[in-house]
Design a protein around this motif. Structure first.
Motif, PDB file in Angstrom:
ATOM      1  N   PRO A  70       0.818  -1.213   0.000  1.00  8.33           N
ATOM      2  CA  PRO A  70       0.000   0.000   0.000  1.00  8.33           C
ATOM      3  C   PRO A  70       0.857   1.271   0.000  1.00  8.33           C
ATOM      4  O   PRO A  70       0.407   2.313  -0.486  1.00  8.33           O
ATOM      5  CB  PRO A  70      -0.836  -0.120   1.275  1.00  8.33           C
ATOM      6  CG  PRO A  70      -0.215  -1.187   2.083  1.00  8.33           C
ATOM      7  CD  PRO A  70       0.600  -2.032   1.170  1.00  8.33           C
ATOM      8  N   PHE A  71       2.080   1.177   0.479  1.00 12.44           N
ATOM      9  CA  PHE A  71       2.975   2.343   0.450  1.00 12.44           C
ATOM     10  C   PHE A  71       3.417   2.627  -0.975  1.00 12.44           C
ATOM     11  O   PHE A  71       3.407   3.762  -1.439  1.00 12.44           O
ATOM     12  CB  PHE A  71       4.185   2.128   1.364  1.00 12.44           C
ATOM     13  CG  PHE A  71       3.798   1.743   2.759  1.00 12.44           C
ATOM     14  CD1 PHE A  71       2.943   2.532   3.517  1.00 12.44           C
ATOM     15  CD2 PHE A  71       4.251   0.563   3.322  1.00 12.44           C
ATOM     16  CE1 PHE A  71       2.564   2.171   4.804  1.00 12.44           C
ATOM     17  CE2 PHE A  71       3.889   0.199   4.598  1.00 12.44           C
ATOM     18  CZ  PHE A  71       3.036   1.000   5.346  1.00 12.44           C
ATOM     19  N   HIS A  72       3.806   1.558  -1.685  1.00 16.04           N
ATOM     20  CA  HIS A  72       4.257   1.726  -3.063  1.00 16.04           C
ATOM     21  C   HIS A  72       3.095   1.998  -4.013  1.00 16.04           C
ATOM     22  O   HIS A  72       3.319   2.461  -5.144  1.00 16.04           O
ATOM     23  CB  HIS A  72       5.078   0.526  -3.511  1.00 16.04           C
ATOM     24  CG  HIS A  72       6.409   0.470  -2.837  1.00 16.04           C
ATOM     25  ND1 HIS A  72       7.143  -0.690  -2.735  1.00 16.04           N
ATOM     26  CD2 HIS A  72       7.142   1.420  -2.201  1.00 16.04           C
ATOM     27  CE1 HIS A  72       8.276  -0.439  -2.073  1.00 16.04           C
ATOM     28  NE2 HIS A  72       8.281   0.837  -1.748  1.00 16.04           N
ATOM     29  N   ASP A  73       1.861   1.733  -3.586  1.00 11.59           N
ATOM     30  CA  ASP A  73       0.706   2.132  -4.400  1.00 11.59           C
ATOM     31  C   ASP A  73       0.712   3.648  -4.601  1.00 11.59           C
ATOM     32  O   ASP A  73       0.381   4.142  -5.672  1.00 11.59           O
ATOM     33  CB  ASP A  73      -0.619   1.757  -3.720  1.00 11.59           C
ATOM     34  CG  ASP A  73      -0.922   0.276  -3.762  1.00 11.59           C
ATOM     35  OD1 ASP A  73      -0.229  -0.477  -4.473  1.00 11.59           O
ATOM     36  OD2 ASP A  73      -1.879  -0.137  -3.061  1.00 11.59           O
ATOM     37  N   MET A  74       1.064   4.374  -3.550  1.00 12.64           N
ATOM     38  CA  MET A  74       1.068   5.841  -3.607  1.00 12.64           C
ATOM     39  C   MET A  74       2.431   6.416  -3.981  1.00 12.64           C
ATOM     40  O   MET A  74       2.504   7.451  -4.636  1.00 12.64           O
ATOM     41  CB  MET A  74       0.632   6.412  -2.256  1.00 12.64           C
ATOM     42  CG  MET A  74      -0.835   6.218  -1.972  1.00 12.64           C
ATOM     43  SD  MET A  74      -1.325   6.986  -0.410  1.00 12.64           S
ATOM     44  CE  MET A  74      -0.932   8.712  -0.739  1.00 12.64           C
ATOM     45  N   TYR A  75       3.470   5.761  -3.500  1.00 12.44           N
ATOM     46  CA  TYR A  75       4.839   6.249  -3.708  1.00 12.44           C
ATOM     47  C   TYR A  75       5.640   5.113  -4.346  1.00 12.44           C
ATOM     48  O   TYR A  75       6.199   4.265  -3.645  1.00 12.44           O
ATOM     49  CB  TYR A  75       5.453   6.699  -2.373  1.00 12.44           C
ATOM     50  CG  TYR A  75       4.645   7.805  -1.728  1.00 12.44           C
ATOM     51  CD1 TYR A  75       4.738   9.115  -2.192  1.00 12.44           C
ATOM     52  CD2 TYR A  75       3.770   7.549  -0.684  1.00 12.44           C
ATOM     53  CE1 TYR A  75       3.988  10.135  -1.637  1.00 12.44           C
ATOM     54  CE2 TYR A  75       3.005   8.560  -0.110  1.00 12.44           C
ATOM     55  CZ  TYR A  75       3.122   9.847  -0.592  1.00 12.44           C
ATOM     56  OH  TYR A  75       2.367  10.850  -0.041  1.00 12.44           O
ATOM     57  N   PRO A  76       5.687   5.071  -5.676  1.00 13.16           N
ATOM     58  CA  PRO A  76       6.318   3.955  -6.370  1.00 13.16           C
ATOM     59  C   PRO A  76       7.743   3.672  -5.902  1.00 13.16           C
ATOM     60  O   PRO A  76       8.519   4.591  -5.641  1.00 13.16           O
ATOM     61  CB  PRO A  76       6.298   4.385  -7.839  1.00 13.16           C
ATOM     62  CG  PRO A  76       5.136   5.337  -7.922  1.00 13.16           C
ATOM     63  CD  PRO A  76       5.153   6.068  -6.603  1.00 13.16           C
ATOM     64  N   GLU A  77       8.022   2.400  -5.817  1.00 17.74           N
ATOM     65  CA  GLU A  77       9.350   1.942  -5.403  1.00 17.74           C
ATOM     66  C   GLU A  77      10.413   2.567  -6.299  1.00 17.74           C
ATOM     67  O   GLU A  77      10.278   2.588  -7.521  1.00 17.74           O
ATOM     68  CB  GLU A  77       9.401   0.417  -5.509  1.00 17.74           C
ATOM     69  CG  GLU A  77      10.637  -0.205  -4.966  1.00 17.74           C
ATOM     70  CD  GLU A  77      10.534  -1.719  -4.886  1.00 17.74           C
ATOM     71  OE1 GLU A  77      11.497  -2.319  -4.386  1.00 17.74           O
ATOM     72  OE2 GLU A  77       9.525  -2.295  -5.313  1.00 17.74           O
ATOM     73  N   GLY A  78      11.462   3.097  -5.674  1.00 21.08           N
ATOM     74  CA  GLY A  78      12.570   3.693  -6.408  1.00 21.08           C
ATOM     75  C   GLY A  78      12.323   5.122  -6.862  1.00 21.08           C
ATOM     76  O   GLY A  78      13.212   5.746  -7.444  1.00 21.08           O
ATOM     77  N   SER A  79      11.143   5.659  -6.595  1.00 21.98           N
ATOM     78  CA  SER A  79      10.827   7.018  -7.069  1.00 21.98           C
ATOM     79  C   SER A  79      11.480   8.095  -6.204  1.00 21.98           C
ATOM     80  O   SER A  79      11.612   9.236  -6.640  1.00 21.98           O
ATOM     81  CB  SER A  79       9.307   7.243  -7.073  1.00 21.98           C
ATOM     82  OG  SER A  79       8.811   7.320  -5.739  1.00 21.98           O
TER      83      SER A  79
END
Length: 177
Positions: free
Chosen positions: A78-87
């Motif tokens: 759910p974290f990477h849903d909003m803040y994509p991994e590596g962004s």
């Protein structure tokens, strides 16, 4: 759904300790209690069972708890849903509310267009979930039932803020079960 007051505001970040220190310096929040690698027995994200390894720093910010959370493992969440991994992007992730029953509340949120992003269970049976309210609110909504252990945890955080802490004790490591 009735009246659901916000109990917590949570931010996704790269380092919970650094974020807690920065928030304290800017707003006077804290002291903070850091739980590393919080043990989750089961997490289902978007219908798929996944590892959910995260660490959190909890402190008081006025009348509300503030949480800083970092994800320790790669992959969807759910974290990477909003803040994509590596962004390299971070920010407000969710607000938390108390509900009588997490699964009933998830169904009610889904009926209003906010699908379940994740439902997780701790080893002791504690359940929490994220309803995806990003389309209408710009952030997730975390749901959990106010059982005695959770209410005690919230009280401990609020009491620590009322008592204050010397700067050297701004961050204390704790273990969640």
């Amino acid at each position: 759904m009735g009246h659901l007051p916000i109990r917590q505001v949570a931010y996704f970040c790269a380092d919970v300790r650094a974020a807690a220190r920065a928030h304290h310096a800017l707003y006077g929040s804290g002291p903070f209690f850091v739980a590393a690698n919080i043990p989750v027995a089961r997490a289902v994200h978007r219908g798929v069972e996944r590892l959910h390894d995260h660490s959190s720093a909890y402190g008081q910010w006025g009348d509300v708890m503030v949480e800083f959370v970092q994800q320790n493992n790669p992959g969807p969440s759910p974290f990477h849903d909003m803040y994509p991994e590596g962004s390299g992007r971070y920010g407000l992730h969710h607000v938390a509310v108390f509900v009588d029953d997490v699964d009933t509340a998830l169904a009610e949120f889904a009926a209003q267009g906010a699908p379940t992003a994740m439902r997780a269970e701790m080893a002791d049976g504690f359940v929490y979930a994220f309803a995806d309210t990003t389309a209408t609110l710009g952030h997730m909504t975390e749901l959990y039932s106010p059982r005695p252990s959770l209410l005690g945890f919230y009280a401990m955080i609020a009491d620590a803020a009322r008592e204050g802490a010397p700067e050297r004790d701004l961050i204390t490591t704790i273990r969640l079960r």
